[in-house]
Design an enzyme around this catalytic site. Structure first.
Site, short mmCIF file in Angstrom:
data_model
loop_
_atom_site.label_atom_id
_atom_site.label_comp_id
_atom_site.label_asym_id
_atom_site.label_seq_id
_atom_site.Cartn_x
_atom_site.Cartn_y
_atom_site.Cartn_z
CG ASN A 11 9.62 106.39 82.46
OD1 ASN A 11 10.26 105.36 82.62
ND2 ASN A 11 8.62 106.47 81.61
CG ASP A 13 9.41 102.73 81.62
OD1 ASP A 13 8.86 102.43 82.70
OD2 ASP A 13 8.81 103.25 80.67
CG HIS A 14 14.78 103.39 79.56
ND1 HIS A 14 14.48 102.39 78.65
CD2 HIS A 14 13.99 104.44 79.24
CE1 HIS A 14 13.58 102.83 77.80
NE2 HIS A 14 13.26 104.07 78.13
NE ARG A 22 25.30 90.85 80.82
CZ ARG A 22 26.53 91.00 81.31
NH1 ARG A 22 26.81 90.64 82.54
NH2 ARG A 22 27.46 91.53 80.57
CG HIS A 47 4.99 102.16 79.08
ND1 HIS A 47 5.35 102.72 77.87
CD2 HIS A 47 3.92 101.39 78.82
CE1 HIS A 47 4.52 102.28 76.93
NE2 HIS A 47 3.65 101.46 77.48
NE ARG A 49 6.75 99.19 74.66
CZ ARG A 49 6.64 100.26 73.88
NH1 ARG A 49 7.02 101.44 74.33
NH2 ARG A 49 6.16 100.18 72.67
NE ARG A 53 9.68 97.13 73.85
CZ ARG A 53 9.44 97.90 72.80
NH1 ARG A 53 10.08 99.05 72.68
NH2 ARG A 53 8.59 97.55 71.87
CD GLU A 74 4.27 106.30 80.41
OE1 GLU A 74 4.64 105.59 79.46
OE2 GLU A 74 4.88 107.29 80.80
CB THR A 104 10.68 105.15 72.72
OG1 THR A 104 10.07 105.79 73.85
CG2 THR A 104 10.94 106.18 71.64
CB THR A 105 5.52 106.12 73.46
OG1 THR A 105 5.66 105.12 74.47
CG2 THR A 105 4.07 106.33 73.16
CD GLU A 155 3.25 112.64 80.05
OE1 GLU A 155 2.69 112.20 81.08
OE2 GLU A 155 4.38 112.30 79.69
CG HIS A 198 8.67 110.63 74.62
ND1 HIS A 198 9.75 110.47 73.80
CD2 HIS A 198 8.17 109.40 74.82
CE1 HIS A 198 9.88 109.19 73.51
NE2 HIS A 198 8.94 108.51 74.13
N GLY A 199 11.56 112.46 76.02
CA GLY A 199 12.80 112.93 75.43
C GLY A 199 13.45 114.12 76.12
CG HIS A 221 16.40 107.30 77.32
ND1 HIS A 221 17.35 108.06 76.68
CD2 HIS A 221 16.74 106.01 77.10
CE1 HIS A 221 18.21 107.26 76.07
NE2 HIS A 221 17.86 106.01 76.32
#
Ligand code: PXP
Length: 251
Positions: A11, A13-14, A22, A47, A49, A53, A74, A104-105, A155, A198-199, A221
């Site tokens: 993933n 996303d981050h 920035r 994802h 969103r 974001r 996602e 987060t989700t 999932e 997740h996580g 993440h």
């Protein structure tokens, strides 16, 4: 019982979170996705969103054009997101609950409480050839509802298990892990493909990778954070090694 090679979805996303801090174009999440592909990822997860974001619409356009491995898109179950998914027809669409105020989700989808609407919602996505995945907790009622509405995949949310690990609440963590294992077996028994995510990090991945029914893990993440210290390629390679090691112990 098969002990197939476990797929790793990365993933990204981050990477977009960092870019958006920035407001410019760097770091580029598509570059991260291509690096992940080269480092052995089996798929990329992003994802989009509702509040954009992190991932933005243009990222999805570029990922669809650039990736050779499958995109797991996602999204929340909204008309806007459904139209975007139908325009792109990604390999997989993972439906997640979304609350604007959350960081987060936080929880899984309530499929059992929203069965008719979600069944109608995923119909066009299935017809368009997307594998529909539902992000849920290990509650058997949710698993059975996911099967009833025709999802291909569930999932299972590993966030609580990872939080308990981080907080050192080890007996509760192990209990949560047992619930995830039972959930995975139950989901597979009703014909669902089982993913988890997740996580997850290096310390938490092996027990879930050892669940024989699990086909794919989606991890973001931790890998992006670890990339700051050891690089994204080595972080993915180490995650892959840990997954394979857990899997080999099953054989
Ligand atoms: N799977 C799903 C369905 C998610 O929503 C997320 C977070 O976007 C992940 C996996 C990855 O979680 P993490 O970034 O904590 O590894």
């Amino acid at each position: 019982m098969t002990t197939h090679r476990l797929r790793l979805g990365v993933n990204i996303d981050h990477v977009a979170t960092l870019r958006n801090a920035r407001g410019g174009a760097l770091p580029d999440p598509v570059r991260a996705a291509l690096l992940a592909e080269a480092a052995g990822a089996d798929g990329i997860t992003a994802h989009l969103r509702e509040d954009r974001r992190h991932i933005i619409d243009a990222d999805i356009d570029r990922l669809m054009a650039a990736l050779r491995i499958p995109l797991n898109f996602e999204m929340a179950a909204t008309a806007e997101m459904q139209a975007i998914a139908l325009r792109h027809r990604p390999h997989a669409v993972c439906i997640v609950p979304e609350r604007r105020a959350e960081r987060t989700t936080e929880g899984g989808l309530d499929v059992a409480g929203d069965e008719n609407r979600l069944g109608d919602f995923i119909g066009p996505l299935r017809e368009a050839g997307c594998r529909v995945s539902l992000f849920i907790g290990h509650d058997p009622r949710q698993i059975e509802a996911a099967a009833r509405i025709g999802a291909a995949v569930v999932e299972l949310h590993t966030g609580h298990y990872c939080d308990l690990h981080a907080e050192g609440r080890l007996a509760e963590r192990d209990q949560e892990l047992r619930h995830l294992m039972v959930g995975a077996a139950h989901a597979a028994s009703v014909g669902l493909e089982v993913h988890m995510g997740h996580g997850l990090g290096f310390e938490t991945v092996q027990p879930v990778a050892a669940a024989p029914e699990v086909v794919e893990l989606n991890i973001g993440h931790f890998l992006i954070g670890e990339a700051v210290f050891i690089g994204l390629g080595p972080a993915i390679a180490e995650m892959r090694r840990l997954m394979d090691e857990a899997r080999a112990a099953l054989a």
